[in-house]
Scaffold this motif. Structure first.
Motif, short mmCIF file in Angstrom:
data_model
loop_
_atom_site.label_atom_id
_atom_site.label_comp_id
_atom_site.label_asym_id
_atom_site.label_seq_id
_atom_site.Cartn_x
_atom_site.Cartn_y
_atom_site.Cartn_z
N ASN A 191 0.82 -1.21 0.00
CA ASN A 191 0.00 0.00 0.00
C ASN A 191 0.85 1.26 0.00
O ASN A 191 0.64 2.17 -0.80
CB ASN A 191 -0.93 0.01 1.22
CG ASN A 191 -2.05 -1.00 1.12
OD1 ASN A 191 -2.32 -1.54 0.05
ND2 ASN A 191 -2.70 -1.27 2.23
N TYR A 245 2.75 1.73 -3.32
CA TYR A 245 1.90 2.14 -4.43
C TYR A 245 1.48 3.60 -4.29
O TYR A 245 1.53 4.37 -5.26
CB TYR A 245 0.67 1.24 -4.52
CG TYR A 245 -0.24 1.62 -5.67
CD1 TYR A 245 0.16 1.40 -6.98
CD2 TYR A 245 -1.46 2.23 -5.44
CE1 TYR A 245 -0.65 1.76 -8.05
CE2 TYR A 245 -2.28 2.59 -6.50
CZ TYR A 245 -1.87 2.36 -7.80
OH TYR A 245 -2.67 2.74 -8.84
N LEU A 246 1.07 3.98 -3.10
CA LEU A 246 0.62 5.36 -2.87
C LEU A 246 1.76 6.35 -3.08
O LEU A 246 1.57 7.42 -3.69
CB LEU A 246 0.04 5.50 -1.47
CG LEU A 246 -1.27 4.76 -1.21
CD1 LEU A 246 -1.65 4.85 0.26
CD2 LEU A 246 -2.39 5.30 -2.08
N ARG A 281 2.60 6.61 -6.91
CA ARG A 281 1.62 7.38 -7.67
C ARG A 281 1.66 8.86 -7.30
O ARG A 281 1.53 9.73 -8.17
CB ARG A 281 0.22 6.82 -7.41
CG ARG A 281 -0.09 5.61 -8.27
CD ARG A 281 0.02 5.95 -9.73
NE ARG A 281 0.06 4.77 -10.58
CZ ARG A 281 0.45 4.81 -11.85
NH1 ARG A 281 0.87 5.94 -12.39
NH2 ARG A 281 0.44 3.72 -12.58
N TYR A 292 -6.87 9.39 -5.43
CA TYR A 292 -7.71 8.39 -6.12
C TYR A 292 -7.26 6.98 -5.71
O TYR A 292 -8.10 6.11 -5.45
CB TYR A 292 -7.60 8.54 -7.64
CG TYR A 292 -8.45 9.64 -8.22
CD1 TYR A 292 -9.84 9.63 -8.07
CD2 TYR A 292 -7.88 10.69 -8.94
CE1 TYR A 292 -10.63 10.63 -8.62
CE2 TYR A 292 -8.66 11.70 -9.48
CZ TYR A 292 -10.03 11.67 -9.32
OH TYR A 292 -10.81 12.67 -9.86
N SER A 293 -5.96 6.78 -5.67
CA SER A 293 -5.43 5.48 -5.29
C SER A 293 -5.79 5.16 -3.85
O SER A 293 -6.15 4.02 -3.52
CB SER A 293 -3.90 5.46 -5.47
OG SER A 293 -3.54 5.76 -6.80
N ASP A 327 -2.02 7.04 -15.25
CA ASP A 327 -3.24 6.23 -15.36
C ASP A 327 -4.46 7.08 -15.08
O ASP A 327 -4.39 8.09 -14.38
CB ASP A 327 -3.20 5.06 -14.37
CG ASP A 327 -2.24 3.96 -14.78
OD1 ASP A 327 -2.06 3.77 -16.00
OD2 ASP A 327 -1.67 3.30 -13.90
N LEU A 372 -6.58 4.08 -11.31
CA LEU A 372 -5.88 4.35 -10.06
C LEU A 372 -6.67 3.79 -8.88
O LEU A 372 -6.11 3.17 -7.97
CB LEU A 372 -5.68 5.86 -9.88
CG LEU A 372 -4.72 6.54 -10.85
CD1 LEU A 372 -4.83 8.06 -10.72
CD2 LEU A 372 -3.28 6.09 -10.60
N PHE A 373 -7.98 4.03 -8.89
CA PHE A 373 -8.86 3.54 -7.83
C PHE A 373 -8.84 2.01 -7.78
O PHE A 373 -8.69 1.41 -6.71
CB PHE A 373 -10.28 4.04 -8.06
CG PHE A 373 -11.28 3.55 -7.05
CD1 PHE A 373 -11.47 4.23 -5.85
CD2 PHE A 373 -12.02 2.40 -7.29
CE1 PHE A 373 -12.40 3.78 -4.92
CE2 PHE A 373 -12.94 1.94 -6.36
CZ PHE A 373 -13.13 2.63 -5.17
N MET A 426 -6.57 -0.09 -8.98
CA MET A 426 -5.26 -0.61 -8.57
C MET A 426 -5.05 -0.44 -7.07
O MET A 426 -4.45 -1.31 -6.42
CB MET A 426 -4.16 0.10 -9.35
CG MET A 426 -4.09 -0.30 -10.82
SD MET A 426 -3.87 -2.09 -11.04
CE MET A 426 -2.28 -2.33 -10.24
N GLY A 427 -5.53 0.67 -6.52
CA GLY A 427 -5.45 0.84 -5.07
C GLY A 427 -6.24 -0.23 -4.34
O GLY A 427 -5.78 -0.80 -3.34
N THR A 434 -4.43 -3.65 -4.82
CA THR A 434 -3.19 -3.67 -4.05
C THR A 434 -3.48 -3.98 -2.59
O THR A 434 -2.77 -4.76 -1.95
CB THR A 434 -2.46 -2.32 -4.16
OG1 THR A 434 -2.10 -2.09 -5.52
CG2 THR A 434 -1.20 -2.31 -3.30
#
Length: 211
Positions: A24, A27-28, A31, A42-43, A108, A113-114, A116-117, A120
């Motif tokens: 998490n 990824y955050l 992005r 968004y993520s 993206d 983005l949402f 994939m978040g 993830t």
């Protein structure tokens, strides 16, 4: 109702876990640095929905099934310990990278983005361990309202994670720039996170199942 001491203890565990690097956070941070704060938010929205999914699964019985089967509990506990140990090694090994040292990523759309978040977080073993092995240990069946206790604990974790991750998204670029200019701080941050992860892995491996 949950005693205050148990709620505070669980909140501190949730805080410790969200502050350690994992899928998490990486990824955050990636992005937010590569595509900006809006993309990071968004993520994060997807990540939060993933927490809600885990909360509902835990609150409505999946936790009870896991806790009732010692083999399932121990398998999940050791899998979580191995995963945290793996993250610790990747952070501490020669040439290891801080989560704030990211590669360029293509831009993206908000929907991706949402999604994939969300994915993830749903595939994040650290969160699965938190909800399926740690959260049940703070529920006292003698106090009744097990569902209510689970929901309170889960909402506490979501609030802690949302607060910390929002701060990370907003400050990711600044933190990355600071660490880039101060390599000693970057090294300290990497070793500190790696040590915390290793300690969590050992503790989880040695924990015994509560009756």
């Amino acid at each position: 109702m949950l005693p205050s001491a148990s709620l505070i203890a669980f909140a501190l565990i949730a805080l410790g876990m969200v502050l350690t690097p994992g899928p998490n956070m990486m990824y955050l941070v990636s992005r937010s640095i590569c595509q900006g704060r809006k993309a990071g938010m968004y993520s994060l929205a997807g990540v939060v929905l993933g927490f809600v999914v885990y909360l509902l699964l835990a609150a409505f019985g999946l936790t009870a099934v896991v806790m009732a089967v010692p083999f399932a509990y121990d398998t999940l506990r050791f899998a979580g310990a191995l995963y945290l140990g793996y993250l610790a090694w990747n952070t501490l090994k020669p040439g290891g990278r801080s989560p704030f040292q990211v590669k360029d990523l293509p831009e993206d759309a908000p929907g991706k983005l949402f999604l994939m978040g969300l994915l993830t977080n749903l595939l994040n073993p650290k969160i699965a361990v938190l909800y399926l092995s740690l959260l049940p240990q703070f529920i006292d069946v003698n106090r009744g309202h097990v569902l209510e206790q689970g929901l309170i604990l889960g909402c506490t974790q979501i609030l802690v994670s949302l607060t910390v991750n929002t701060t990370i998204v907003l400050l990711a670029s600044s933190i990355a720039a600071f660490l880039g200019k101060h390599p000693r701080w970057a090294t300290f941050q990497r070793y500190l996170m790696g040590t915390v992860l290793g300690a969590l892995a050992v503790r989880m491996a040695l924990e015994t199942r509560k009756a």
